[in-house]
Design an enzyme around this catalytic site. Structure first.
Site, short mmCIF file in Angstrom:
data_model
loop_
_atom_site.label_atom_id
_atom_site.label_comp_id
_atom_site.label_asym_id
_atom_site.label_seq_id
_atom_site.Cartn_x
_atom_site.Cartn_y
_atom_site.Cartn_z
N GLU A 158 0.72 -1.13 0.15
CA GLU A 158 -0.02 0.05 0.49
C GLU A 158 0.94 1.36 0.23
O GLU A 158 1.24 2.23 -0.72
CB GLU A 158 -1.01 0.21 1.51
CG GLU A 158 -2.08 0.92 1.01
CD GLU A 158 -2.57 0.93 0.43
OE1 GLU A 158 -3.51 2.46 0.27
OE2 GLU A 158 -3.41 0.36 -0.54
N HIS A 170 -4.91 -8.93 -16.90
CA HIS A 170 -5.75 -7.50 -17.04
C HIS A 170 -6.48 -6.47 -17.40
O HIS A 170 -6.54 -5.80 -18.23
CB HIS A 170 -7.23 -8.65 -16.70
CG HIS A 170 -8.59 -8.73 -17.65
ND1 HIS A 170 -8.99 -8.70 -18.97
CD2 HIS A 170 -9.64 -8.83 -17.32
CE1 HIS A 170 -9.49 -9.15 -19.16
NE2 HIS A 170 -10.67 -9.04 -17.59
N HIS A 175 -21.03 -7.72 -16.81
CA HIS A 175 -19.49 -8.16 -17.06
C HIS A 175 -19.54 -8.63 -18.87
O HIS A 175 -18.37 -8.76 -19.34
CB HIS A 175 -18.30 -8.34 -16.30
CG HIS A 175 -16.83 -7.70 -16.40
ND1 HIS A 175 -16.31 -6.95 -16.84
CD2 HIS A 175 -15.78 -8.49 -16.49
CE1 HIS A 175 -15.31 -6.61 -17.62
NE2 HIS A 175 -15.11 -7.84 -17.05
N HIS A 217 -11.35 5.35 -8.42
CA HIS A 217 -10.48 5.37 -8.14
C HIS A 217 -9.90 4.60 -9.36
O HIS A 217 -8.54 5.50 -9.53
CB HIS A 217 -9.82 5.02 -6.79
CG HIS A 217 -8.60 5.13 -6.67
ND1 HIS A 217 -7.78 6.44 -6.84
CD2 HIS A 217 -7.66 4.53 -5.88
CE1 HIS A 217 -6.68 6.67 -6.47
NE2 HIS A 217 -6.06 5.40 -5.74
N HIS A 273 2.48 1.65 -3.20
CA HIS A 273 1.58 2.34 -3.97
C HIS A 273 1.70 4.12 -4.10
O HIS A 273 1.37 5.15 -4.89
CB HIS A 273 0.46 1.50 -4.33
CG HIS A 273 -0.42 2.78 -4.85
ND1 HIS A 273 -1.95 2.51 -4.96
CD2 HIS A 273 -0.62 2.49 -6.42
CE1 HIS A 273 -2.84 2.64 -5.72
NE2 HIS A 273 -2.02 2.95 -6.87
#
Length: 332
Positions: free
Chosen positions: A72, A307, A249, A134, A75
């Site tokens: 975290e 992906h 999806h 986000h 990032h």
């Protein structure tokens, strides 16, 4: 370093931020640090036994997991560096006036909003609509940086050629614009699937196992607020709602594929757009293969991250095709 090269370097860093964000989310490390912008009240992850004990006492509901906490924070560090570079780019664009000030100003504002979304992701405990926003913000930032780079590196075509493009290729422009909207909607569906932990609900191809059509729950699947929960980690929706998200999806992927195949076919007719057609076809094929691999191999981490990057690449490829169609004289 020229502004064009600075934007190019910033693009590389933006891709790294998106990859790190995906890896962090898919590693269930989105709450690796329960506070923001630090981690357990510190700039660095608590390391010593004494610091860890203090952190655990301050946040008894979430004991320190160093690996997730570091994911975290790394990032956040890289995202912060990206923000600094974008601020530099904005200042230079305002001074040099090589492009309109609107786009770099929009990008700077988007970075600030992304930082707020990052904070809300933590403070609202992975509320899916914030997590999805986000992700979309990151993709929008990448696409906007690419658009700025193209404007800086590609000189404008003469006015007469622009007029020729507008008069002779209205249908192609419409198809390209619709394709871009559909890709954006599919990216949103992918973000909603991921943020609700629905990626592993369906394990069969092409849609889902069993009589899935009898269990669809659209009202639960698209409850954007999902009020009444203190923590959204690992999802709060029931099986039927998650299955509905996943099914939508997948159907969205089919619709997107058909639309992009049409765009590819239309672009292929024009010699000046064959490279764009091949680019979209290549990225689309890769993205479909990664999506199938996610199902067949039950969401391996590296495939899931790829992906995510594939979705970003497809968005940029279709945006670039639109940019070329709108700014280039398209000739047969």
């Amino acid at each position: 370093m020229s502004t064009t090269n600075l934007v190019r370097f910033t693009l590389y860093l933006a891709v790294v931020v998106i990859a790190l964000g995906a890896y962090t989310r898919l590693s269930d490390a989105g709450l690796g640090c329960p506070d923001w912008p630090g981690c357990y009240g510190k700039i660095l992850v608590p390391q010593s036994q004494e610091d860890i004990a203090v952190a655990n006492q301050a946040y008894p509901e979430r004991a320190v997991e160093p690996y997730k906490a570091w994911l975290e924070m790394i990032h956040r560090y890289v995202a912060g560096s990206l923000g600094v570079l974008i601020a530099w780019i904005t200042v230079r664009c305002w001074k040099e006036r090589t492009v309109s000030r609107v786009l770099p100003t929009f990008i700077a504002g988007l970075v600030i909003f992304q930082a707020l979304l990052g904070m809300w992701t933590v403070t609202l405990k992975l509320l899916p609509v914030i997590v999805m926003a986000h992700l979309l913000g990151g993709f929008t930032l990448l696409a906007s940086l690419f658009l700025l780079y193209w404007k800086l590196s590609h000189p404008p075509v003469p006015h007469g050629l622009q007029r020729l493009t507008g008069e002779s290729n209205h249908g192609l422009k419409s198809i390209a614009a619709i394709a871009l909207v559909i890709v954006i909607l599919q990216v949103m569906l992918g973000g909603w699937t991921s943020s609700n932990y629905a990626a592993l609900v369906c394990t069969r191809l092409p849609i889902c196992e069993g009589q899935w059509w009898t269990m669809l729950d659209f009202s639960g699947a698209f409850d954007w607020l999902q009020a009444g929960h203190d923590n959204y980690e690992f999802g709060v929706l029931g099986y039927e709602s998650r299955m509905t998200i996943h099914v939508v999806h997948r159907i969205g992927a089919m619709v997107t594929t058909l639309c992009l195949v049409l765009l590819i076919a239309k672009c292929w007719r024009w010699s000046s757009l064959k490279s764009e057609a091949m680019l979209v076809a290549l990225v689309l094929t890769l993205q479909l293969c990664l999506g199938i691999a996610n199902v067949v191999f039950h969401l391996p981490l590296w495939v899931a991250v790829a992906h995510n990057l594939g979705a970003a690449s497809l968005l940029v490829a279709v945006l670039y095709t639109n940019y070329r169609i709108w700014t280039t004289a398209v000739r047969d």
